[in-house]
Design an enzyme around this catalytic site. Structure first.
Site, PDB file in Angstrom:
ATOM      1  N   GLY A  72       0.836  -1.208   0.000  1.00 47.39           N
ATOM      2  CA  GLY A  72       0.000   0.000   0.000  1.00 47.39           C
ATOM      3  C   GLY A  72       0.861   1.244   0.000  1.00 47.39           C
ATOM      4  O   GLY A  72       1.861   1.306   0.699  1.00 47.39           O
ATOM      5  N   THR A  80      17.665   8.479  -3.433  1.00 40.92           N
ATOM      6  CA  THR A  80      18.286   8.839  -4.721  1.00 40.92           C
ATOM      7  C   THR A  80      19.419   9.846  -4.522  1.00 40.92           C
ATOM      8  O   THR A  80      20.544   9.660  -4.995  1.00 40.92           O
ATOM      9  CB  THR A  80      17.222   9.444  -5.677  1.00 40.92           C
ATOM     10  OG1 THR A  80      16.179   8.495  -5.834  1.00 40.92           O
ATOM     11  CG2 THR A  80      17.815   9.806  -7.020  1.00 40.92           C
ATOM     12  N   ARG A  92       1.018  -5.011  -5.244  1.00 36.11           N
ATOM     13  CA  ARG A  92       1.152  -6.179  -4.365  1.00 36.11           C
ATOM     14  C   ARG A  92       1.371  -7.347  -5.319  1.00 36.11           C
ATOM     15  O   ARG A  92       0.418  -7.881  -5.878  1.00 36.11           O
ATOM     16  CB  ARG A  92      -0.119  -6.371  -3.534  1.00 36.11           C
ATOM     17  CG  ARG A  92      -0.460  -5.175  -2.621  1.00 36.11           C
ATOM     18  CD  ARG A  92      -1.570  -5.543  -1.655  1.00 36.11           C
ATOM     19  NE  ARG A  92      -2.153  -4.386  -0.989  1.00 36.11           N
ATOM     20  CZ  ARG A  92      -1.645  -3.780   0.085  1.00 36.11           C
ATOM     21  NH1 ARG A  92      -0.515  -4.211   0.600  1.00 36.11           N
ATOM     22  NH2 ARG A  92      -2.255  -2.753   0.639  1.00 36.11           N
ATOM     23  N   ASP A 115       5.070  -4.602   6.140  1.00 34.00           N
ATOM     24  CA  ASP A 115       5.425  -5.952   6.562  1.00 34.00           C
ATOM     25  C   ASP A 115       5.599  -6.928   5.380  1.00 34.00           C
ATOM     26  O   ASP A 115       6.615  -7.622   5.278  1.00 34.00           O
ATOM     27  CB  ASP A 115       4.311  -6.449   7.499  1.00 34.00           C
ATOM     28  CG  ASP A 115       4.739  -7.618   8.334  1.00 34.00           C
ATOM     29  OD1 ASP A 115       5.436  -7.399   9.340  1.00 34.00           O
ATOM     30  OD2 ASP A 115       4.393  -8.753   7.965  1.00 34.00           O
ATOM     31  N   SER A 149       6.141  -6.303   2.210  1.00 34.51           N
ATOM     32  CA  SER A 149       7.238  -5.907   1.310  1.00 34.51           C
ATOM     33  C   SER A 149       8.596  -6.274   1.899  1.00 34.51           C
ATOM     34  O   SER A 149       9.498  -6.723   1.187  1.00 34.51           O
ATOM     35  CB  SER A 149       7.197  -4.394   1.065  1.00 34.51           C
ATOM     36  OG  SER A 149       5.895  -4.009   0.735  1.00 34.51           O
ATOM     37  N   THR A 189       4.541   2.565   5.554  1.00 34.47           N
ATOM     38  CA  THR A 189       3.164   2.088   5.721  1.00 34.47           C
ATOM     39  C   THR A 189       2.422   2.990   6.700  1.00 34.47           C
ATOM     40  O   THR A 189       3.014   3.430   7.690  1.00 34.47           O
ATOM     41  CB  THR A 189       3.118   0.631   6.239  1.00 34.47           C
ATOM     42  OG1 THR A 189       1.775   0.338   6.652  1.00 34.47           O
ATOM     43  CG2 THR A 189       4.036   0.378   7.423  1.00 34.47           C
ATOM     44  N   ASP A 239       0.212   1.934   8.615  1.00 34.83           N
ATOM     45  CA  ASP A 239      -0.250   1.099   9.731  1.00 34.83           C
ATOM     46  C   ASP A 239       0.643   1.153  10.977  1.00 34.83           C
ATOM     47  O   ASP A 239       0.211   0.778  12.053  1.00 34.83           O
ATOM     48  CB  ASP A 239      -0.349  -0.373   9.293  1.00 34.83           C
ATOM     49  CG  ASP A 239      -1.305  -0.571   8.136  1.00 34.83           C
ATOM     50  OD1 ASP A 239      -2.221   0.250   7.980  1.00 34.83           O
ATOM     51  OD2 ASP A 239      -1.126  -1.543   7.375  1.00 34.83           O
ATOM     52  N   ASP A 272       2.937  -0.846  11.739  1.00 32.81           N
ATOM     53  CA  ASP A 272       2.955  -2.200  12.313  1.00 32.81           C
ATOM     54  C   ASP A 272       4.300  -2.909  12.168  1.00 32.81           C
ATOM     55  O   ASP A 272       4.356  -4.138  12.252  1.00 32.81           O
ATOM     56  CB  ASP A 272       1.836  -3.051  11.689  1.00 32.81           C
ATOM     57  CG  ASP A 272       1.959  -3.169  10.177  1.00 32.81           C
ATOM     58  OD1 ASP A 272       2.808  -2.482   9.590  1.00 32.81           O
ATOM     59  OD2 ASP A 272       1.202  -3.963   9.583  1.00 32.81           O
ATOM     60  N   ARG A 300      -4.956  -2.503   9.287  1.00 30.54           N
ATOM     61  CA  ARG A 300      -4.845  -3.953   9.078  1.00 30.54           C
ATOM     62  C   ARG A 300      -5.033  -4.674  10.417  1.00 30.54           C
ATOM     63  O   ARG A 300      -6.128  -4.611  10.959  1.00 30.54           O
ATOM     64  CB  ARG A 300      -3.488  -4.307   8.445  1.00 30.54           C
ATOM     65  CG  ARG A 300      -3.541  -5.605   7.662  1.00 30.54           C
ATOM     66  CD  ARG A 300      -2.204  -5.885   7.034  1.00 30.54           C
ATOM     67  NE  ARG A 300      -1.914  -5.053   5.892  1.00 30.54           N
ATOM     68  CZ  ARG A 300      -2.295  -5.336   4.655  1.00 30.54           C
ATOM     69  NH1 ARG A 300      -2.984  -6.406   4.411  1.00 30.54           N
ATOM     70  NH2 ARG A 300      -1.979  -4.540   3.665  1.00 30.54           N
TER      71      ARG A 300
END
Ligand code: F6P
Length: 327
Positions: free
Chosen positions: A14, A27, A75, A106, A108, A129, A131, A133, A175
């Protein structure tokens, strides 16, 4: 260990606000250190399909303030297979890419750990992310922006909730993690929060009503983390509440993907810039298979295995703060 001369960057899973700031940082830090940089489009899928382009300093101009990811994201199902990862590795070899910086959550970072192990590659992760998490880091890139978006939305919903004396259940993303819901609830003075880390969820809502929130307040706002269970989430909980407490005026809102968009906050831009720079430093110092995080405002390198599929506990003090202040 072979010298690193070029690095590939990709964003995966995401999207999260601040990913562009991270792409810019990686970069520019890489070019500053004399490395060649390759932008890989659409995450691991682009690596498999050879959607790769060399980046120069100007490739990342004027993107620090933009939401989403200029590299696009995906994904990738193919990358979950050994055949897919073989193709990805072959394309890295074709372009002479010696190392990878993976920006994602997570899933990825899990993908990165497989590729690193199977092909003995130096890979560094950045926590991208909303999230929050990933274990070992206090914050992830995008989390602060999403929380601020939640705050703006919930403030607006409160206006109408108060005007109508309603109970509102607002669903946020996360999530399996309740960080967005819990801190979002504190920031907006919610009456309660329902997060996956605390159970049972419906009982909690019933208690709020049974305790009579109306004694001291005209409206109540409850944030809930999204759920795969159809009886959970804002819709499931609101449905049950309506059945059991027909006298209460219950409404629900699902904030959805608007939480992932928008210009990143200063906190996310700074986190992305610091961790992006640190990713290149880590690679040049011979580190591999680490996630770059932040702890107590210091950059930390977390081995992949300690960052993914790990419990990241909620601070119980935050729950206390919310509940004490919502009397
Ligand atoms: O991981 C970020 C996230 O936004 C989660 O909070 C949510 O569960 C998921 O992604 C939604 O994914 P998608 O955009 O693929 O539906």
């Amino acid at each position: 260990m072979a010298e690193i001369k070029s690095v590939g960057i990709l964003t995966s899973g995401g999207d999260a606000p601040g990913m562009n700031a991270a792409i810019r940082a990686v970069t520019r830090a890489a070019i500053f250190s004399g490395l060649r940089v390759f932008g890989i489009y659409r995450g691991y899928q682009g690596l498999i399909e050879d959607h790769i382009e060399e980046f120069k300093t100007q490739s990342v101009s004027n993107i620090i303030s933009r939401g989403g990811t200029i590299l696009k994201t995906a994904r990738s199902k193919d990358f979950k297979t050994p055949e897919g990862r073989k193709l990805a590795y072959e394309n890295m070899q074709k372009h002479g890419i010696d190392a990878l910086v993976v920006i994602g959550g997570d899933g990825s970072i899990t993908g990165a750990s497989y590729l690193a192990k199977e092909y003995d590659l130096p890979i560094v992760g950045l926590p991208g992310t909303i999230d929050n998490d990933l274990a070992g880091t206090d914050a992830t890139i995008g989390y602060d922006t999403a929380m601020n978006t939640i705050m703006e939305c919930v403030d607006k919903i409160r206006d109408t909730a108060t005007s109508h004396a309603r109970l509102f259940i607002v669903e946020v993303m996360g999530r399996d993690a309740g960080f967005l819901a819990l801190n979002g609830a504190i920031a907006t003075g919610c009456e309660d929060v329902i997060i996956p880390e605390e159970k049972p969820q419906y009982e909690q809502l019933k208690e709020l009503v049974a305790n009579g929130f109306r004694k001291s307040k005209s409206s109540a706002m409850v944030l809930v983390t999204e759920s795969k269970d159809e009886n959970g989430g804002a819709l499931g909980l609101a449905r049950k509440m309506k059945e059991e407490f027909p006298d209460y005026d219950v409404r629900y809102t699902v904030l959805g993907h608007l939480q992932r968009g928008g210009s990143p906050t200063a906190a996310d831009r700074i986190l992305a810039s610091r961790t992006g720079y640190a990713a290149i430093e880590a690679l040049l110092q011979g580190q591999r298979n680490v996630l770059i995080g932040i702890h107590n405002d210091h950059i930390v390198n977390i081995p992949f295995a300690k960052a993914i599929h790990q419990e990241k506990p909620i601070d119980p003090e935050l729950l206390t703060v919310l509940r004490v202040l919502s009397i």
